[in-house]
Design a protein around this motif. Structure first.
Motif, PDB file in Angstrom:
ATOM      1  N   ASP A 141       4.382  16.518  12.305  1.00  0.00           N
ATOM      2  CA  ASP A 141       5.405  16.719  11.273  1.00  0.00           C
ATOM      3  C   ASP A 141       4.931  16.565   9.832  1.00  0.00           C
ATOM      4  O   ASP A 141       5.666  16.873   8.900  1.00  0.00           O
ATOM      5  CB  ASP A 141       6.582  15.761  11.525  1.00  0.00           C
ATOM      6  N   VAL A 142       3.714  16.076   9.657  1.00  0.00           N
ATOM      7  CA  VAL A 142       3.202  15.891   8.290  1.00  0.00           C
ATOM      8  C   VAL A 142       2.487  17.173   7.846  1.00  0.00           C
ATOM      9  O   VAL A 142       1.622  17.673   8.570  1.00  0.00           O
ATOM     10  CB  VAL A 142       2.237  14.677   8.239  1.00  0.00           C
ATOM     11  N   PRO A 143       2.842  17.732   6.694  1.00  0.00           N
ATOM     12  CA  PRO A 143       2.177  18.959   6.234  1.00  0.00           C
ATOM     13  C   PRO A 143       0.665  18.763   6.084  1.00  0.00           C
ATOM     14  O   PRO A 143       0.220  17.792   5.473  1.00  0.00           O
ATOM     15  CB  PRO A 143       2.814  19.228   4.869  1.00  0.00           C
ATOM     16  N   VAL A 144      -0.090  19.672   6.688  1.00  0.00           N
ATOM     17  CA  VAL A 144      -1.544  19.679   6.547  1.00  0.00           C
ATOM     18  C   VAL A 144      -1.934  21.056   6.020  1.00  0.00           C
ATOM     19  O   VAL A 144      -1.673  22.073   6.676  1.00  0.00           O
ATOM     20  CB  VAL A 144      -2.247  19.409   7.900  1.00  0.00           C
ATOM     21  N   ILE A 145      -2.526  21.091   4.834  1.00  0.00           N
ATOM     22  CA  ILE A 145      -2.886  22.370   4.214  1.00  0.00           C
ATOM     23  C   ILE A 145      -4.369  22.336   3.875  1.00  0.00           C
ATOM     24  O   ILE A 145      -4.865  21.356   3.316  1.00  0.00           O
ATOM     25  CB  ILE A 145      -2.025  22.637   2.961  1.00  0.00           C
ATOM     26  N   VAL A 164      -1.012  25.576   6.891  1.00  0.00           N
ATOM     27  CA  VAL A 164      -1.343  26.724   6.036  1.00  0.00           C
ATOM     28  C   VAL A 164      -2.851  26.718   5.792  1.00  0.00           C
ATOM     29  O   VAL A 164      -3.442  25.669   5.532  1.00  0.00           O
ATOM     30  CB  VAL A 164      -0.620  26.647   4.655  1.00  0.00           C
ATOM     31  N   LEU A 165      -3.452  27.909   5.889  1.00  0.00           N
ATOM     32  CA  LEU A 165      -4.860  28.111   5.527  1.00  0.00           C
ATOM     33  C   LEU A 165      -4.877  29.022   4.314  1.00  0.00           C
ATOM     34  O   LEU A 165      -4.243  30.066   4.313  1.00  0.00           O
ATOM     35  CB  LEU A 165      -5.597  28.839   6.646  1.00  0.00           C
ATOM     36  N   ILE A 166      -5.646  28.630   3.313  1.00  0.00           N
ATOM     37  CA  ILE A 166      -5.695  29.417   2.074  1.00  0.00           C
ATOM     38  C   ILE A 166      -7.159  29.667   1.739  1.00  0.00           C
ATOM     39  O   ILE A 166      -7.891  28.715   1.457  1.00  0.00           O
ATOM     40  CB  ILE A 166      -5.032  28.630   0.915  1.00  0.00           C
ATOM     41  N   SER A 167      -7.604  30.919   1.776  1.00  0.00           N
ATOM     42  CA  SER A 167      -8.998  31.172   1.402  1.00  0.00           C
ATOM     43  C   SER A 167      -9.068  31.808   0.015  1.00  0.00           C
ATOM     44  O   SER A 167      -8.079  32.366  -0.472  1.00  0.00           O
ATOM     45  CB  SER A 167      -9.679  32.075   2.428  1.00  0.00           C
TER      46      SER A 167
END
Ligand SMILES: [Zn+2]
Length: 511
Positions: A141-145, A164-167
């Motif tokens: 439940d903890v946001p991991v980005i 979320v993955l951000i490249s």
């Protein structure tokens, strides 16, 4: 003034682009670029001209401006591209991450600043390992980005563990800061209730590194730009990673990762559309390299004729930014023997030679042996009489391209003259990112007839004010990061892949 409780966000990351054909690297290689523990992260991220990764700086920038928050900085390890991380170092790093997260108390989020093309000894997916470790401790439940380099090789675990993955979307990578800012904004959206859904598709497409530029006219840039037009209320992020061939893993291949704000079907459909578009354009991922003989002839011509526009030659095969040693002598030897003049060679990695020049002093002339202590098969020794023109402690602030507003550390270094060639020799292996590296020694590529850099493409952002693309020549010489991909003994890279195997086929997943 906000009355909400400050969000507690852990910051950590492992950033190593691994060339499997290079020797393993340990703690010293991470110290050379940046190994930060606890509060050292916060301190460096908030200072002017930071050393730490731009992604972390961008994350801090947005969070600092948004609302009171409490950074929980754990550890960040960043090395110049190299061989696999030594198992002892990587395991120690995982322990530090685990320990830090377990002792952190209640966390509201985790930001992971990762490269994504890592290897550790005995571990082919250390990036996925970090992501799984984080998720395992903080729970679902903890946001991991996470942010990734554009050259990440994305594994299934790297998609399934974070939210979320951000490249990066630029190559040269001039948007590290912006992607860190985006990670912070996405996390704030998650704090406000958004539940992102990711879809990811890997193509059997391993573009040679020189074909993965994102400027206009390049297929990879065109695909990234197409992806960016799809952002909007439904689509939070589109990340298209070109991958890093030399990691030689089963996760190699261009990967399209789409994050939708709510609707999984929308992420799936867009990832599919973009994968189809990318595959349809595969034939454009071709190199246009120039032989060493032709490079030497061109360099000689412009060095003797001031009416011809000056040229920049790059050596993608010995790119320290791709795991190369930054010390092969093919171009240097050919240009020196041909008598190329008014030429700057930036930069050559050879700590032993720097020591020798430092001991000899400015003005001294001596017989230099390049690569006297190097064992790599491509890094052949080369002897020549040189004069020491300058010495430096090797630290400066950059003003251009990927060096802009950052502290650069090249270690003790010197400027040597070999006939008509001036050579900058450094002792912290890295690529020449910009004309700042020359300016530090009183030189300017604009004033030279010929400039040589050991870099695949990141230099472009730091020399674009001097050299338009048609005056940049990619030299075809051997090396650890050669673009002639068929010359490597691949063991893990999935075959067939395009363009190495022209017969490669791919079918999109069912709509
Ligand atoms: Zn990269």
């Amino acid at each position: 003034m906000s009355t909400e409780t400050p969000k507690r966000i852990a910051i950590l990351g492992f950033s190593l682009e691994t060339n499997r054909f290079a020797l393993p690297c340990g703690e010293q290689e991470f110290r050379d670029r940046g190994l930060f523990y606890g509060d050292e992260i916060t301190k460096d991220a908030r200072r002017p001209a930071p050393l730490i990764h731009g992604g972390i700086c961008g994350f801090f920038k947005v969070m600092d401006a948004h609302a009171p928050w409490e950074p929980v900085p754990i550890v960040f390890a960043n090395a110049h591209p190299n061989g696999p991380a030594e198992a002892s170092f990587f395991n120690q790093l995982l322990d530090t991450m685990r320990d830090g997260l377990e002792k952190a108390g209640k966390l509201d989020g985790v930001y992971i600043c990762e490269h994504g093309a890592g290897l550790a000894e005995g571990n082919d997916d250390p990036d996925g390992e970090v992501f799984a470790l984080v998720r395992g401790i903080v729970g679902p439940d903890v946001p991991v980005i996470a942010t990734l380099d554009l050259h990440a090789n994305v594994s299934e675990r790297m998609v399934s563990e974070p939210d979320v993955l951000i490249s990066y979307i630029t190559n040269p990578h001039v948007d590290k800061l912006e992607r860190g800012e985006e990670a912070a904004r996405c996390m704030i959206e998650m704090f406000n209730g958004v539940k992102p859904k990711m879809a990811s598709i890997r193509l059997p497409l391993v573009g040679p590194s020189v074909t993965l530029l994102t400027a206009e006219g390049h297929p990879y840039g065109d695909l990234i730009r197409l992806g960016q037009t799809k952002l909007g209320p439904d689509i939070m992020n589109v990340s298209i990673t070109g991958g890093f061939a030399y990691s030689d893993t089963d996760r190699n291949g261009m990967t399209i990762t789409v994050t939708a704000r709510e609707d999984q079907a929308k992420a799936d459909a867009l990832a599919r559309d973009l994968a189809i578009a990318g595959w349809a354009d595969r034939e454009r991922y071709q190199t246009k390299m120039t032989s060493l003989d032709d490079c030497t002839r061109m360099a000689l011509e412009v060095s003797k004729d001031a009416n011809k526009p000056n040229l920049l030659f790059c050596d993608p095969a010995d790119n320290p930014g791709g795991g190369g040693r930054g010390n092969t002598t093919y171009i240097l030897k050919a240009f020196a023997e041909a008598g190329v003049e008014n030429c700057i060679f930036a930069v050559f990695n050879d700590p032993a030679l720097v020591e020798r020049a430092t001991a000899a002093g400015v003005g001294a002339r001596f017989k230099a042996t390049f690569n006297s202590e190097e064992t790599n098969e491509f890094s052949l020794p080369f002897e020549a009489d040189v004069t020491v023109e300058r010495l430096s402690d090797g630290e400066f602030e950059g003003t251009l391209g990927m060096a802009k507003d950052r502290t650069i550390q090249i270690g003790r270094s010197c400027l040597l003259r070999l006939g008509g060639i001036q050579i900058i020799v450094i002792s912290i292996r890295q690529q020449c990112l910009s004309n700042d590296f020359l300016a530090h020694f009183g030189l300017d590529a604009a004033a030279a007839r010929v400039t040589v850099v050991k870099s695949r493409g990141h230099f472009r952002a730091g020399f674009q004010h001097i050299f338009p693309p048609d005056r940049i020549i990619e030299a075809d010489v051997p090396g650890l990061s050669s673009n002639n991909l068929l010359t490597f003994q691949w063991k893990n890279l999935p075959r067939p892949v395009y363009p190495m195997d022209p017969e490669t086929t791919w079918e999109p997943p069912a709509a």
